[in-house]
Design a protein around this motif. Structure first.
Motif, short mmCIF file in Angstrom:
data_model
loop_
_atom_site.label_atom_id
_atom_site.label_comp_id
_atom_site.label_asym_id
_atom_site.label_seq_id
_atom_site.Cartn_x
_atom_site.Cartn_y
_atom_site.Cartn_z
N GLU A 312 0.83 -1.20 0.00
CA GLU A 312 0.00 0.00 0.00
C GLU A 312 0.86 1.26 0.00
OE1 GLU A 312 -2.58 -0.27 3.32
OE2 GLU A 312 -3.83 -1.85 2.47
N ARG A 316 0.90 3.95 -3.11
CA ARG A 316 0.52 5.35 -2.88
C ARG A 316 1.67 6.29 -3.19
NH1 ARG A 316 -3.15 5.19 2.68
NH2 ARG A 316 -4.58 3.54 2.01
N ARG A 320 1.55 9.11 -6.07
CA ARG A 320 1.77 10.53 -5.75
C ARG A 320 2.80 11.14 -6.71
NH1 ARG A 320 1.18 8.97 -0.19
NH2 ARG A 320 -0.62 10.02 0.77
N GLU A 354 -7.83 6.00 -9.90
CA GLU A 354 -7.82 5.97 -8.44
C GLU A 354 -9.22 5.72 -7.88
OE1 GLU A 354 -4.87 6.14 -6.38
OE2 GLU A 354 -4.44 5.53 -8.43
N VAL A 365 -6.42 2.13 -1.36
CA VAL A 365 -6.50 3.58 -1.19
C VAL A 365 -7.78 3.87 -0.42
CG1 VAL A 365 -5.19 4.11 -3.27
CG2 VAL A 365 -7.67 3.88 -3.41
N TYR A 369 -7.01 9.56 1.41
CA TYR A 369 -5.90 9.63 0.46
C TYR A 369 -6.35 10.27 -0.85
CZ TYR A 369 -3.02 7.66 -3.31
OH TYR A 369 -2.28 7.48 -4.45
#
Length: 770
Positions: A312, A316, A320, A354, A365, A369
């Motif tokens: 995870e 992430r 990003r 996403e 997610v 987030y």
């Protein structure tokens, strides 16, 4: 003696002991005689014991001999019988030997067969044991082979499941085999290999998503556009059915894809091939373009391996980084709409992915987030749009950009992202759009005014007349009654400017569409922008035309006429705005149009320019004056330059017939006053040091010509002799000198009814000196 007694006692004891030992030897089993003999040898009288033993043996031999002699005949008989038995035994032995030889000969093959049977039994037992062991090992080997096949075909999640079964179910049953120990040692390596390969697939997926996010976003925005079009159709006609998949249906499709373990689906790393679907009428769903199985597989694998948190965090972190890359606009984005479109497509594609991950995975997610990423994206996107949109000078590009931003916002709003800030930013872009419109319309007005011929529009037929009236709200019953050909009072720039103002209003209205504004807000926006167009852009254009050096009086007169009609048309512009916004002018806070003020200011500027232009023309004619101040001849007619000047004034004021009366009267009075002042200055200028009465007589003829012009009424509306008052100073001064009526001047000086009231003593003295 005592010593002899002691020796005798000891001898008796020894003899008793020897006797006991002998009895014990006779009565004890030979296996247990060792300790008895040891006790003899341990003592010191073994010699005497040996003697005792020999004596006892001789005694027993005599007893045996006695016994044998007593049984001798029986012994002989027994020997005889024994000899007979020996012969029979020999025969029996021979028979047994012969039988044994035959038996050995006959049983040799049987022994061989039995030996072979023994070996077969042993082999059978070994085979059975081997089969049993192999039955335990074969599932292990089959599972391991299956594991290798799954690894080879990149079916990593099933491989991990197989590895678990192998480790916990099969290997413990055969753990004592060496190959099983090798397998056990390889299990951690296989897990790491699966982990690394699945992570590699995830990296390929992320890279593919990054490259194709614009395609995903483009498809999502097309869907949003289609939905908007469908919504517009629904407002007119109920929809019977729809083939469009809902968002929930799309997620259901992807949930079934998770279960797929085919080699093809396993190898897909991001974008599915949709070229075959281009011929379909329906645009495929945005998520239909993406195979998310690498993410799901990697997530499951890491979850099984107990490293879900690591996965995870990695996912992430990478997303990003990709978000920052996506949100970095290209430097030339502002040059074309495609630059903005590609930028928006990438952002939409990123958040569509996403959002799908959010709804199809458990916790990879979360909403916090997503909201954090969206806040960052929103701030960076708005900042980029503010920067790049400021470079846009084409209103059409700004309008297209606005429509693209609205579609961008509507698309993301479908996925649950708040977009209010985007619509707030559009209100900022609206002001910029108004500025670009004003710049564009400044050029349009400049071209219209530069290309205009500043003459009334000629009309030769009813068709042309209706065309002009259709373009500009004009009603004149007298003009309608006149026969063709006839002329409108205004020039062509009046209907052109009026129509361009309406086009500007339409352009403002286009920007306000889909901004979720109320009718009042739209009306207020249009009126404010139109006021800027009238008071700044159009006003500046008119002022520039009026202030041009080569502008003629005819053009200025026509500008005054044109602005008068445009001023009257302002109420129709008010009605036009009211009709398209459905907001009545009487509504509270409704902005009023300032067109009347604009056209009045332009008309006043044109009037001032007419006055100035007339004065300049008069000055040009006066520069042609060539008086001979020392002449003695009396002239009979006015000077040629003045005759030409008067003719010019008559023709000029004839053009003023369409002007408002006050404007024409003011222009005429201003021209006469300037002419009178200029003539006075000409008479009194310092270069003229002396003059004769003959020169004054000629000058008087010129003034009489001017007075005659004033009496003729070049512009209607003056009261009798009002215009002549412009020359009264000159008239009284010339009468004083020509009639030489100084006595009257001096006598009546200072009285209210003085004949030469307008003659200034200083002026009279200066002229008298000359």
């Amino acid at each position: 003696m005592e010593r002899g007694k002691m020796a005798e006692a000891e001898s008796l004891e020894t003899a008793a002991e020897h006797e006991r030992i002998l009895r014990e030897i006779e009565s004890t089993d030979t296996a247990c005689i060792g300790p008895t003999l040891r006790s003899v040898y341990d003592g010191e009288e073994h010699g005497r014991f040996m003697e005792k033993l020999e004596t006892r043996i001789r005694n027993h031999d005599r007893e045996i001999e006695k016994m044998c002699n007593f049984h001798y005949q029986g012994f002989v008989d027994s020997i005889t019988e024994l000899l007979k038995v020996r012969g029979e035994a020999q025969k029996l032995k021979n028979q047994v030997t012969d039988t044994n030889r035959k038996l050995q000969h006959e049983g040799k093959e049987l022994v061989i067969a039995m030996e072979e049977l023994k070996q077969c039994r042993l082999q059978q037992r070994n085979i059975s044991a081997t089969v049993d062991k192999l039955m335990l090992c074969l599932p292990v080997l089959e599972m391991y082979s299956k594991l290798r096949d799954q690894m080879k075909t990149k079916r990593h999640y099933p491989a991990l499941k197989t590895l678990e079964h192998l480790e916990h179910t099969y290997l413990p049953q055969v753990s004592h085999y060496r190959f099983c120990k090798v397998m056990v040692d390889n299990i951690p390596k296989l897990r790491e290999e699966i982990k690394d390969v699945s992570m590699s697939d995830l990296k390929d997926f992320l890279e593919s998503i990054r490259k194709h996010s614009d395609k995903i976003g483009e498809t999502a925005m097309k869907q949003a556009q289609q939905q908007r079009n469908l919504d517009n159709i629904v407002l007119q006609q109920p929809r019977v059915g729809s083939k469009r998949k809902s968002k929930k249906d799309a997620y259901t499709i992807f949930d079934t894809e998770i279960e797929s373990t085919s080699p093809k689906s396993e190898q897909d790393s991001g974008i599915l091939d949709v070229e075959d679907e281009e011929d379909d009428e329906e645009v495929p769903g945005a998520q239909d373009l993406v195979d998310f199985s690498p993410v799901y597989r990697c997530l499951h694998i890491y979850s099984v391996l107990g490293a879900r948190e690591t996965f995870e965090n990695y996912y992430r972190k990478q997303r990003r980084k990709q978000a920052r890359l996506v949100l970095q606009p290209p430097s030339n984005m502002h040059e074309t709409l495609d630059g903005y479109r590609k930028y928006f497509n990438q952002i939409v594609g990123f958040f569509v992915v996403e959002d799908h991950i959010l709804h199809t995975t458990q916790g990879l997610v979360n909403r916090a987030y997503i909201d954090e990423l969206w806040e960052m994206a929103l701030s960076k996107t708005i900042a980029a749009l503010r920067t790049h949109s400021s470079y846009c000078s084409d209103p059409n590009l700004v309008l297209d950009l606005k429509n693209l931003i609205v579609l961008f916002a509507d698309t993301l709003q479908v996925y649950g992202f708040p977009v209010n800030q985007l619509f707030d930013m559009l209100l900022e872009i609206r002001d910029q759009y108004s500025e670009t419109l004003l710049k564009k319309w400044a050029g349009i007005f400049r071209n219209i005014l530069d290309s205009d011929n500043y003459s009334p529009i000629p009309v030769t037929s009813e068709e042309i007349y209706k065309k002009v009236v259709g373009q500009f709200p004009f009603q004149d019953m007298e003009l309608e009654k006149q026969p063709f050909p006839k002329k409108f009072p205004f020039s062509e720039f009046v209907p052109k400017v009026y129509n361009q103002i309406k086009e500007f209003i339409y352009a403002c209205l286009k920007f306000s569409e889909d901004l979720h504004l109320s009718s009042t807000e739209v009306d207020d926006m249009i009126r404010k922008s139109t006021n800027l167009l009238l008071t700044r852009t159009l006003s500046n254009s008119l002022q520039n035309v009026i202030k041009r050096k080569n502008i003629g009086l005819t053009e200025l007169v026509q500008i005054i006429i044109n602005t008068t009609h445009l001023e009257k048309s302002c109420k129709y512009l008010e009605e036009f705005i009211t009709n398209i916004t459905n907001v009545l002018p009487e509504t509270v806070h409704t902005t009023k149009l300032y067109g009347t003020t604009t056209f009045k200011d332009a008309r006043h500027a044109a009037e001032e320019e007419i006055y100035t232009n007339l004065n300049q023309k008069i000055d040009q004619f006066l520069q042609l004056a060539d008086y001979d101040w020392m002449t003695g001849d009396l002239g009979s007619k006015a000077s040629d330059y003045l005759v030409d000047l008067i003719a010019f004034l008559r023709s000029t004021f004839a053009v003023f017939t369409h002007l408002p009366g006050k404007v024409a009267q003011t222009a005429c009075m201003s021209a006469c006053k300037h002419l009178a002042t200029s003539l006075m200055q000409l008479l009194l200028e310092a270069e003229v040091r002396q003059l004769t009465l003959g020169a004054l007589q000629q000058f008087n003829l010129d003034v009489r010509e001017c007075e005659q012009f004033a009496r003729s009424g070049p512009v209607p509306g003056f009261q009798e002799d009002t215009l002549q008052l412009a020359f009264i100073d000159l008239r009284q001064l010339l009468d004083l000198f020509i009639q030489w009526d100084w006595s009257t001047y001096l006598a009546d000086y200072g009285q209210p009814n003085c004949k030469y009231l307008r003659v200034n003593p200083v002026t009279a003295l200066t002229l008298l000196e000359k």
